[in-house]
Write an enzyme that holds these catalytic residues in place. Structure first.
Site, PDB file in Angstrom:
ATOM      1  N   CYS A 114     115.617  59.727  99.068  1.00  0.00           N
ATOM      2  CA  CYS A 114     115.935  60.920  98.401  1.00  0.00           C
ATOM      3  C   CYS A 114     115.062  62.318  98.321  1.00  0.00           C
ATOM      4  CB  CYS A 114     116.315  61.024  96.856  1.00  0.00           C
ATOM      5  SG  CYS A 114     117.764  59.754  96.760  1.00  0.00           S
ATOM      6  N   HIS A 247     116.742  67.923  93.368  1.00  0.00           N
ATOM      7  CA  HIS A 247     117.381  66.701  93.895  1.00  0.00           C
ATOM      8  C   HIS A 247     118.592  66.584  93.228  1.00  0.00           C
ATOM      9  CE1 HIS A 247     118.936  63.213  95.697  1.00  0.00           C
ATOM     10  NE2 HIS A 247     118.395  62.428  94.646  1.00  0.00           N
ATOM     11  N   ASN A 277     125.022  62.161  94.511  1.00  0.00           N
ATOM     12  CA  ASN A 277     123.744  61.907  95.180  1.00  0.00           C
ATOM     13  C   ASN A 277     123.907  61.723  96.494  1.00  0.00           C
ATOM     14  OD1 ASN A 277     121.121  61.232  95.946  1.00  0.00           O
ATOM     15  ND2 ASN A 277     120.821  59.825  94.155  1.00  0.00           N
TER      16      ASN A 277
HETATM   17  N1  ACO Z   1     131.206  52.844  84.469  1.00  0.00           N
HETATM   18  C1  ACO Z   1     131.165  52.278  83.314  1.00  0.00           C
HETATM   19  N2  ACO Z   1     130.194  51.531  82.603  1.00  0.00           N
HETATM   20  C2  ACO Z   1     128.959  51.229  83.471  1.00  0.00           C
HETATM   21  C3  ACO Z   1     128.856  51.650  84.801  1.00  0.00           C
HETATM   22  C4  ACO Z   1     130.059  52.378  85.214  1.00  0.00           C
HETATM   23  N3  ACO Z   1     130.186  53.141  86.456  1.00  0.00           N
HETATM   24  N4  ACO Z   1     127.754  51.524  85.170  1.00  0.00           N
HETATM   25  C5  ACO Z   1     127.170  50.831  84.446  1.00  0.00           C
HETATM   26  N5  ACO Z   1     127.721  50.707  83.140  1.00  0.00           N
HETATM   27  C6  ACO Z   1     127.587  49.931  81.945  1.00  0.00           C
HETATM   28  C7  ACO Z   1     126.476  48.873  82.074  1.00  0.00           C
HETATM   29  O1  ACO Z   1     126.921  47.846  82.388  1.00  0.00           O
HETATM   30  C8  ACO Z   1     125.911  48.930  80.820  1.00  0.00           C
HETATM   31  O2  ACO Z   1     126.947  48.196  80.001  1.00  0.00           O
HETATM   32  P1  ACO Z   1     125.992  47.292  78.624  1.00  0.00           P
HETATM   33  O3  ACO Z   1     125.432  48.138  77.795  1.00  0.00           O
HETATM   34  O4  ACO Z   1     127.388  46.578  78.300  1.00  0.00           O
HETATM   35  O5  ACO Z   1     125.219  46.174  79.579  1.00  0.00           O
HETATM   36  C9  ACO Z   1     126.059  50.524  80.237  1.00  0.00           C
HETATM   37  O6  ACO Z   1     126.946  51.242  81.074  1.00  0.00           O
HETATM   38  C10 ACO Z   1     124.758  51.223  80.546  1.00  0.00           C
HETATM   39  O7  ACO Z   1     124.128  51.039  81.735  1.00  0.00           O
HETATM   40  P2  ACO Z   1     122.955  51.528  82.069  1.00  0.00           P
HETATM   41  O8  ACO Z   1     122.359  51.291  83.222  1.00  0.00           O
HETATM   42  O9  ACO Z   1     121.831  51.523  80.786  1.00  0.00           O
HETATM   43  O10 ACO Z   1     123.122  53.103  81.811  1.00  0.00           O
HETATM   44  P3  ACO Z   1     122.259  54.404  81.897  1.00  0.00           P
HETATM   45  O11 ACO Z   1     122.610  55.274  80.780  1.00  0.00           O
HETATM   46  O12 ACO Z   1     120.918  53.986  82.348  1.00  0.00           O
HETATM   47  O13 ACO Z   1     123.081  55.220  83.385  1.00  0.00           O
HETATM   48  C11 ACO Z   1     122.376  55.718  85.254  1.00  0.00           C
HETATM   49  C12 ACO Z   1     122.742  54.715  84.630  1.00  0.00           C
HETATM   50  C13 ACO Z   1     123.389  56.786  85.527  1.00  0.00           C
HETATM   51  C14 ACO Z   1     122.380  54.967  86.973  1.00  0.00           C
HETATM   52  C15 ACO Z   1     121.106  56.174  85.113  1.00  0.00           C
HETATM   53  O14 ACO Z   1     120.179  55.211  84.869  1.00  0.00           O
HETATM   54  C16 ACO Z   1     120.380  57.244  86.237  1.00  0.00           C
HETATM   55  O15 ACO Z   1     120.728  58.181  86.587  1.00  0.00           O
HETATM   56  N6  ACO Z   1     119.182  56.623  86.966  1.00  0.00           N
HETATM   57  C17 ACO Z   1     118.544  57.387  87.865  1.00  0.00           C
HETATM   58  C18 ACO Z   1     119.293  57.394  89.084  1.00  0.00           C
HETATM   59  C19 ACO Z   1     118.204  58.228  90.189  1.00  0.00           C
HETATM   60  O16 ACO Z   1     117.452  59.326  89.773  1.00  0.00           O
HETATM   61  N7  ACO Z   1     118.017  57.590  91.386  1.00  0.00           N
HETATM   62  C20 ACO Z   1     117.100  58.414  92.262  1.00  0.00           C
HETATM   63  C21 ACO Z   1     117.493  58.714  93.406  1.00  0.00           C
HETATM   64  S1  ACO Z   1     118.617  57.630  94.384  1.00  0.00           S
HETATM   65  C22 ACO Z   1     117.926  57.342  95.831  1.00  0.00           C
HETATM   66  O17 ACO Z   1     116.441  57.362  96.133  1.00  0.00           O
HETATM   67  C23 ACO Z   1     118.588  56.342  96.665  1.00  0.00           C
END
Ligand code: ACO
Length: 320
Positions: A114, A247, A277
């Site tokens: 990214c 980003h 993304n």
């Molecule tokens: N729909 C519904 N529920 C979901 C989904 C979905 N698509 N995905 C995960 N959940 C559930 C999980 O199973 C979890 O359930 P549980 O509590 O029963 O276990 C719950 O939602 C919370 O999941 P988390 O992963 O803790 O959710 P979080 O609030 O952290 O959000 C996210 C996830 C959006 C991915 C966030 O962590 C994020 O944006 N992280 C950074 C991403 C990023 O910046 N990446 C960098 C660039 S990417 C690259 O370089 C290729």
């Protein structure tokens, strides 16, 4: 005489197919509400089977060339930031060079996930400042959908496909164009975000595996730190920044960075809602969107920042 590099023009391309959150509800166990609340994403573009990354990159580059008023022979080199090349080799960059009928010159890909566009911009800026190039086509292009496991709801809802491009050009005017670039990586964090395959391991591209919460925490801290570094190095304060162009991974990370800067969201370019993304393509796509909509104007001060797998991160301050 000090050489600088300025952005002559921008361009972008998005594949026609739009995948909405509602449609994703029929593919994995997710909801529009969860995706919007956690990420800000409403829809993303998905390239067709016969639309590889080079197709996206070529169209974005053509778009930037058309906007520049230049001819193909005016471009000295091509750098494409991508993690999703058509083939292991040759690079996407040589395909752009051929499709646009550019003259022989350097053409290569850089891979920093990214952060790739900031890395590519920094390399092109150095080539121009050293006097070896007059104009470089810099593209960020990704077909992230090809790295997704469409049964993994924690990743498949996050990404999209697209490409953005800029033509960087030599200038002799001081305090114009790319004012500074800042690049980092911390390979000790490589297991937070990776693909579970590769050319020399599984022989396949693999799928994205992400420890989202850990990436999120690192992103908020590292983005705040690098933004501070950019401001200090250039002796500017947040009030001097006209546009933050981050980003586009997650609206919560974007608002977190803006808050730390004390910038209101009406000075932040946001396209994550429409694009998802798109990895290395996200910043040039957002920049082109903001230029074409008339938000970003000539002479304004732009702050670009990104973080991605590696972890890699980077930022650039630009007098547009
Ligand atoms: N729909 C519904 N529920 C979901 C989904 C979905 N698509 N995905 C995960 N959940 C559930 C999980 O199973 C979890 O359930 P549980 O509590 O029963 O276990 C719950 O939602 C919370 O999941 P988390 O992963 O803790 O959710 P979080 O609030 O952290 O959000 C996210 C996830 C959006 C991915 C966030 O962590 C994020 O944006 N992280 C950074 C991403 C990023 O910046 N990446 C960098 C660039 S990417 C690259 O370089 C290729």
């Amino acid at each position: 005489m000090t050489l600088t590099s300025v952005i002559r023009s921008t361009g972008s391309f998005l594949p026609a197919r739009i995948l909405t959150n509602k449609e994703l509800e029929t593919i994995v166990d997710t909801t529009d509400e969860w995706i919007v609340q956690r990420t800000g994403i409403e829809e993303r573009h998905i390239a067709a089977k016969d639309e590889p990354t080079s197709f996206l990159a070529i169209n974005a580059a053509k778009n930037a060339l058309e906007s520049s008023g230049l001819r193909p022979e005016d471009i000295d080199g091509v750098i494409v930031a991508t993690t999703t090349p058509d083939q292991s080799f040759p690079s996407v960059a040589v395909k752009v060079q051929a499709a646009l009928d550019l003259k022989p010159g350097p053409a290569f890909d850089v891979q920093a996930v990214c952060s790739g566009f900031i890395y590519a911009l920094s390399v092109a800026d150095s080539m121009i400042r050293s006097g070896s190039m007059n104009r470089v086509m810099v593209v960020g292009a990704e077909k992230m959908s090809s790295l997704l496991d469409w049964t993994d709801r924690s990743t498949c809802v996050l990404f999209g496909d697209g490409a953005g491009a800029v033509i960087l050009e030599k200038s002799e005017q001081e305090a114009q164009g790319i004012l500074s670039t800042h690049l980092y990586a911390n390979g000790r964090l490589n297991d937070l975000l990776y693909t579970d395959g590769g050319v020399s391991t599984s022989g396949t591209a693999g799928h994205i595996i992400m420890h989202g919460k850990e990436v999120f925490k690192n992103a908020v801290t590292l983005m705040a730190d690098i933004v501070e570094e950019v401001l200090t190095k250039n002796n500017v304060s947040p009030e001097n920044i006209d546009w933050l162009i981050p980003h586009q991974a997650n609206l919560r990370i974007i608002t977190g960075t803006a808050e730390k800067l004390g910038m209101s969201m009406d000075r932040v370019v946001v396209t994550v809602n429409k694009h998802g993304n798109t990895s290395a393509a996200s910043i040039p796509l957002a920049l082109d969107d903001a230029v074409r909509s008339g938000k970003v104007q000539r002479g304004q001060l732009l702050l670009l920042e990104a973080l991605g797998g590696g972890l890699t991160w980077g930022a650039a301050l630009i007098r547009f």
